[in-house]
Design an enzyme around this catalytic site. Structure first.
Site, PDB file in Angstrom:
ATOM      1  N   HIS A 171      -1.038   6.037  -6.596  1.00 33.58           N
ATOM      2  CA  HIS A 171      -2.368   5.999  -5.773  1.00 33.58           C
ATOM      3  C   HIS A 171      -2.028   5.353  -4.436  1.00 33.58           C
ATOM      4  O   HIS A 171      -1.129   4.362  -4.357  1.00 33.58           O
ATOM      5  CB  HIS A 171      -3.424   4.963  -6.484  1.00 33.58           C
ATOM      6  CG  HIS A 171      -4.366   4.608  -5.187  1.00 33.58           C
ATOM      7  ND1 HIS A 171      -5.633   5.479  -5.197  1.00 33.58           N
ATOM      8  CD2 HIS A 171      -4.800   3.646  -4.743  1.00 33.58           C
ATOM      9  CE1 HIS A 171      -6.512   5.043  -4.245  1.00 33.58           C
ATOM     10  NE2 HIS A 171      -6.006   3.624  -4.062  1.00 33.58           N
ATOM     11  N   GLU A 181      -9.724  -2.414  -2.317  1.00 31.06           N
ATOM     12  CA  GLU A 181      -8.583  -2.208  -3.416  1.00 31.06           C
ATOM     13  C   GLU A 181      -7.998  -3.276  -3.591  1.00 31.06           C
ATOM     14  O   GLU A 181      -7.674  -3.678  -4.792  1.00 31.06           O
ATOM     15  CB  GLU A 181      -7.888  -0.921  -3.197  1.00 31.06           C
ATOM     16  CG  GLU A 181      -8.709   0.265  -3.208  1.00 31.06           C
ATOM     17  CD  GLU A 181      -7.984   1.694  -2.865  1.00 31.06           C
ATOM     18  OE1 GLU A 181      -8.895   2.562  -2.748  1.00 31.06           O
ATOM     19  OE2 GLU A 181      -6.756   1.714  -2.592  1.00 31.06           O
ATOM     20  N   ASN A 184      -0.776  12.723 -10.824  1.00 35.87           N
ATOM     21  CA  ASN A 184      -0.037  12.797  -9.610  1.00 35.87           C
ATOM     22  C   ASN A 184       0.697  11.500  -9.451  1.00 35.87           C
ATOM     23  O   ASN A 184       0.996  11.220  -8.108  1.00 35.87           O
ATOM     24  CB  ASN A 184      -1.042  13.271  -8.472  1.00 35.87           C
ATOM     25  CG  ASN A 184      -2.106  12.254  -8.335  1.00 35.87           C
ATOM     26  OD1 ASN A 184      -2.190  11.283  -8.874  1.00 35.87           O
ATOM     27  ND2 ASN A 184      -2.657  12.699  -7.274  1.00 35.87           N
TER      28      ASN A 184
END
Ligand code: IDP
Ligand code: MG
Length: 139
Positions: A116, A127, A113
């Site tokens: 992120h 992250e 997809n």
């Protein structure tokens, strides 16, 4: 309120030659790249990044995908950066993503997809630190 979020242009999008299109969308939306690099994640780096999903049935496949080819990781900064980036991305499943979103334009399916984006201040913090030491972030 200005904040930071972590974005990844995933291996599928890098292979489709849409890095430039995606970064253009961030910049047009007022999300300024303050850190950026290309890297080919090892499987264990992908597993560490997605540790929150380790009990999910798609975990192994997701980590194989993320470590299959190079990806581009970025820190984006701007007002409401986390929510704004999630809106730009669209729904996890590109088939359900709104028109005009990155996943609608470039995602193939719920796994491949294209991008992120962090989903909360806590995950953004983890992250960003996972990929970038402070000295590689510029604002
Ligand atoms: P998000 O990326 O929209 O935040 P998450 O639920 O956090 O979605 O899932 C992380 C990633 O795992 C997704 O972007 C996608 O690549 C993959 N994924 C999520 N759900 C599925 C699924 O049902 N099958 C296969 N892969 C999935
Ligand atoms: Mg997520």
């Amino acid at each position: 309120m200005s904040e930071r979020t972590l974005a990844i242009i995933k291996p599928d999008a890098v292979k489709k030659h849409v890095i430039g299109d995606i970064i253009h969308r961030y910049e047009q939306a007022g999300l300024k790249p303050v850190a950026i690099k290309m890297l080919h994640m090892s499987k264990s780096v992908a597993e560490g990044f997605y540790a929150v999903h380790k009990t999910r049935p798609f975990f192994g496949s997701l980590c194989d995908f993320m470590s299959s080819c190079p990806a581009v990781v970025l820190v984006l900064q701007g007002d409401n950066a986390i929510k704004k980036n999630r809106e730009l991305m669209g729904a996890t499943d590109p088939a359900k993503a709104d028109a005009g979103t990155i996943r609608k334009a470039h995602g193939a399916n719920i796994e491949f997809n294209a991008v992120h984006g962090s989903d909360s201040p806590e995950t953004a913090n983890f992250e960003i630190g996972y990929f970038f030491p402070g000295m590689e972030i510029f604002d």
